[in-house]
Design a protein around this motif. Structure first.
Motif, short mmCIF file in Angstrom:
data_model
loop_
_atom_site.label_atom_id
_atom_site.label_comp_id
_atom_site.label_asym_id
_atom_site.label_seq_id
_atom_site.Cartn_x
_atom_site.Cartn_y
_atom_site.Cartn_z
N THR A 47 2.92 10.94 3.90
CA THR A 47 1.71 10.91 4.74
C THR A 47 2.05 11.45 6.12
N GLY B 138 0.82 -1.21 0.00
CA GLY B 138 0.00 0.00 0.00
C GLY B 138 0.85 1.26 0.00
N GLY C 204 1.23 4.16 -2.70
CA GLY C 204 0.94 5.52 -2.22
C GLY C 204 2.08 6.49 -2.43
N ILE D 239 -2.59 3.43 -3.08
CA ILE D 239 -2.64 2.54 -1.92
C ILE D 239 -3.60 1.37 -2.17
N LYS E 62 -2.96 9.29 -3.92
CA LYS E 62 -2.73 8.51 -2.69
C LYS E 62 -3.72 7.35 -2.54
N PRO E 63 -5.05 7.63 -2.48
CA PRO E 63 -5.99 6.51 -2.32
C PRO E 63 -5.94 5.54 -3.49
N GLY F 194 -6.51 5.08 2.51
CA GLY F 194 -5.78 5.72 1.41
C GLY F 194 -6.11 7.20 1.30
#
Length: 383
Positions: free
Chosen positions: A125, A94, A98, A297, A293-294, A325
């Motif tokens: 993140t 993930g 990401g 991931i 990102k989402p 995510g």
């Protein structure tokens, strides 16, 4: 899934820290755009020993933040969710997605331009903010989701550290770098000799930080390197690693990260601030964090499970992975940190920070709403 006391303490401190970060960010933006604007911005630019207060925070105090991240990562590897490849592979996949997908989106918009160096900005993140938002959902959040998001964010930060070391290092002084690694080697020997005097490692860490600072490689890398030579032992309360990690939780969450937020979000927002949002750099940051990102991931996690490399814990639904995510799109601390390394022009830095704040707000809001709906749906099904 049963959570360890150490994990609960970490989650609790990050949860509180995230809420404090939100408060000080709003406060800093308010002061930077009030009648105190000039004095407030000038304060952070005040020189102490040939460097501004902001510089000392970013290159000095943030090393302690990275030390805590290193200690947390070490504990996860030895005793936590990363002890086995099977457990670790899902957040690793993930985190990889990401980082790669947001960077790819950014480069798609900025490749060959003066701002292409900012590809690392949407890769990060913010652990404190992400966990802080997740904590607002209360007791409905399953343990597997807490663990997945935390492990994802820690691995993500490690990836950001590697990116900083490889791509945001300019001129290297090999003598200073060699001296830094010589100190690291000595501390490693102490570790193997089972020397448990924590002060010895901390003094060595300060010396290593000095040489790393003058080597051209970003000095904060020292924090992670130091974490892995401090004796872990059995991970119990009497070990050097546990004592330091336990001690650092509160100073990092309630002092260092809020100071970083105050110093780096004192942004004077002009009436034409929105004009910078159409620039490929700011678009790359916003789309990279909010969409990339989402997408990255969830896609990489699904790919890992489909190939049989990863397993999806029983409590962890795919909708939760997507929600995690979305929260992963809260870049803030690390994204701002990489911005300061990637760019030198004040205007580009300011617009990048505005893009990070805007993207982090959107990602946090979407993640919260999406997970609230997903978790409520779960409750309805059980009643």
């Amino acid at each position: 899934m049963k959570l360890t006391k150490t994990f609960k303490a970490f989650f609790k401190s990050e949860k509180s820290g995230g809420l404090i970060l939100l408060f000080v960010t709003i406060l800093s933006l308010f002061l930077a755009n009030s009648t105190f604007q000039n004095d407030y911005i000038a304060f952070w630019e005040t020189n102490i020993g040939h460097h501004s207060i902001t510089h000392w925070i970013n290159d000095g105090l943030m090393t302690i933040f990275f030390l805590l991240i290193g200690l947390e990562l070490e504990r996860e590897i030895y005793q936590g969710e990363l002890t086995s490849i099977k457990n670790a592979s899902l957040p690793i996949f993930g985190a990889l997605g990401g980082m790669l997908v947001p960077a790819g989106i950014f480069l798609l918009l900025n490749f060959g331009t003066a701002t292409q160096n900012g590809a690392g900005i949407p890769m990060a993140t913010d652990i404190a903010f992400a966990i802080g938002i997740l904590s607002l959902l209360g007791n409905k959040v399953p343990s597997s989701l807490k663990v997945f998001l935390t492990a994802l964010a820690v691995i993500d930060d490690l990836g950001a550290i590697v990116v900083i070391a490889l791509f945001y290092t300019t001129t290297i002084s090999f003598l200073n770098l060699a001296l830094a690694f010589a100190v690291l080697g000595i501390l490693f020997i102490f570790n193997r000799m089972k020397v448990h005097n924590l002060y010895l490692y901390l003094i060595g860490g300060v010396i290593m930080w000095y040489f790393m600072l003058n080597s051209g490689v970003h000095a904060t890398i020292t924090g992670v390197l130091l974490a892995f030579v401090i004796p872990f032992g059995d991970g119990g309360k009497k070990t050097s690693s546990y004592k330091l990690q336990h001690f650092l939780h509160k100073p990092v969450a309630f002092f260092i990260l809020p100071l970083f937020a105050l110093a780096n979000t004192c942004i004077a927002i002009n009436s034409d601030w929105h004009e910078g949002l159409s620039h490929p750099n700011t678009l790359g940051i916003i789309i990279g964090l909010v969409v990339g990102k989402p997408l990255g991931i969830a896609l990489f996690a699904f790919l890992g499970v489909t190939l049989g490399i990863c397993t999806l814990p029983k409590e962890l639904k795919w909708s939760y992975v997507i929600g995690a995510g979305m929260l992963g799109g809260i870049g803030f601390t690390m994204s701002i940190f990489i911005t300061l390394l990637a760019f030198k022009e004040p205007e580009v830095i300011t617009f990048s920070k505005i893009a990070i704040l805007l993207a982090s707000f959107i990602a946090g809001l979407l993640g919260f709403i999406y997970l609230k709906f997903s978790l409520s749906k779960k409750q309805i099904k059980h009643t």
